[in-house]
Motif scaffolding. Structure first.
Motif, PDB file in Angstrom:
ATOM      1  N   UNK A  36      -9.742   5.158 -11.125  1.00 18.24           N
ATOM      2  CA  UNK A  36      -8.499   5.189 -10.356  1.00 18.24           C
ATOM      3  C   UNK A  36      -8.674   5.933  -9.037  1.00 18.24           C
ATOM      4  N   UNK A  37      -8.086   5.376  -7.982  1.00 17.20           N
ATOM      5  CA  UNK A  37      -8.030   6.006  -6.668  1.00 17.20           C
ATOM      6  C   UNK A  37      -6.567   6.169  -6.291  1.00 17.20           C
ATOM      7  N   UNK A  38      -6.213   7.303  -5.710  1.00 17.48           N
ATOM      8  CA  UNK A  38      -4.884   7.525  -5.170  1.00 17.48           C
ATOM      9  C   UNK A  38      -5.052   7.891  -3.710  1.00 17.48           C
ATOM     10  N   UNK A  39      -4.571   7.004  -2.832  1.00 13.61           N
ATOM     11  CA  UNK A  39      -4.725   7.169  -1.390  1.00 13.61           C
ATOM     12  C   UNK A  39      -3.364   7.323  -0.733  1.00 13.61           C
ATOM     13  N   UNK A  40      -3.257   8.250   0.209  1.00 12.37           N
ATOM     14  CA  UNK A  40      -2.053   8.343   1.034  1.00 12.37           C
ATOM     15  C   UNK A  40      -2.298   7.501   2.266  1.00 12.37           C
ATOM     16  N   UNK A  41      -1.447   6.491   2.486  1.00 10.55           N
ATOM     17  CA  UNK A  41      -1.612   5.582   3.611  1.00 10.55           C
ATOM     18  C   UNK A  41      -0.425   5.697   4.555  1.00 10.55           C
ATOM     19  N   UNK A  42      -0.501   5.009   5.657  1.00 11.14           N
ATOM     20  CA  UNK A  42       0.590   4.964   6.636  1.00 11.14           C
ATOM     21  C   UNK A  42       1.869   4.394   6.015  1.00 11.14           C
ATOM     22  N   UNK A  43       1.726   3.609   4.948  1.00 11.77           N
ATOM     23  CA  UNK A  43       2.873   2.945   4.327  1.00 11.77           C
ATOM     24  C   UNK A  43       3.208   3.495   2.945  1.00 11.77           C
TER      25      UNK A  43
END
Length: 95
Positions: A36-43
């Motif tokens: 699992x990856x948890x990324x904070x993105x622009x959206x």
């Protein structure tokens, strides 16, 4: 001069045969392991689940992340959706 990327955030995801992801508009990598990856993105926060996931490339200066492995599921975690009001982001993630 005004930075136009703040007004119009750019976030793109390209997936190749469920085995390679190229993601732009990444602000931060919150957590990751081989499933699992948890990324904070622009959206918003993007959660990617799969098998044998690993980060191939990371550049937070340009907001680019490349992930390889087999992707099972991918979705955004919306802070403003119904969900539990008393719980934070991680409370809803790790039920």
């Amino acid at each position: 001069m005004v930075d136009s990327t703040k007004k119009n955030p750019r976030h793109e995801i390209m997936m190749f045969n469920r085995k390679k992801l190229e993601i732009s508009g990444v602000l931060n990598v919150e957590s990751f392991d081989n499933e699992e990856f948890l990324l904070e993105t622009e959206c918003g926060f993007l959660c990617i689940k799969g098998q044998n996931l690993h980060m191939k490339n990371l550049s937070l200066e340009t907001g680019q992340v490349s992930i390889e492995g087999y992707v099972h599921d991918m979705g955004y975690i919306d802070e403003h959706s119904g969900g539990s009001k008393g719980k934070g982001l991680f409370g809803r993630l790790f039920k």
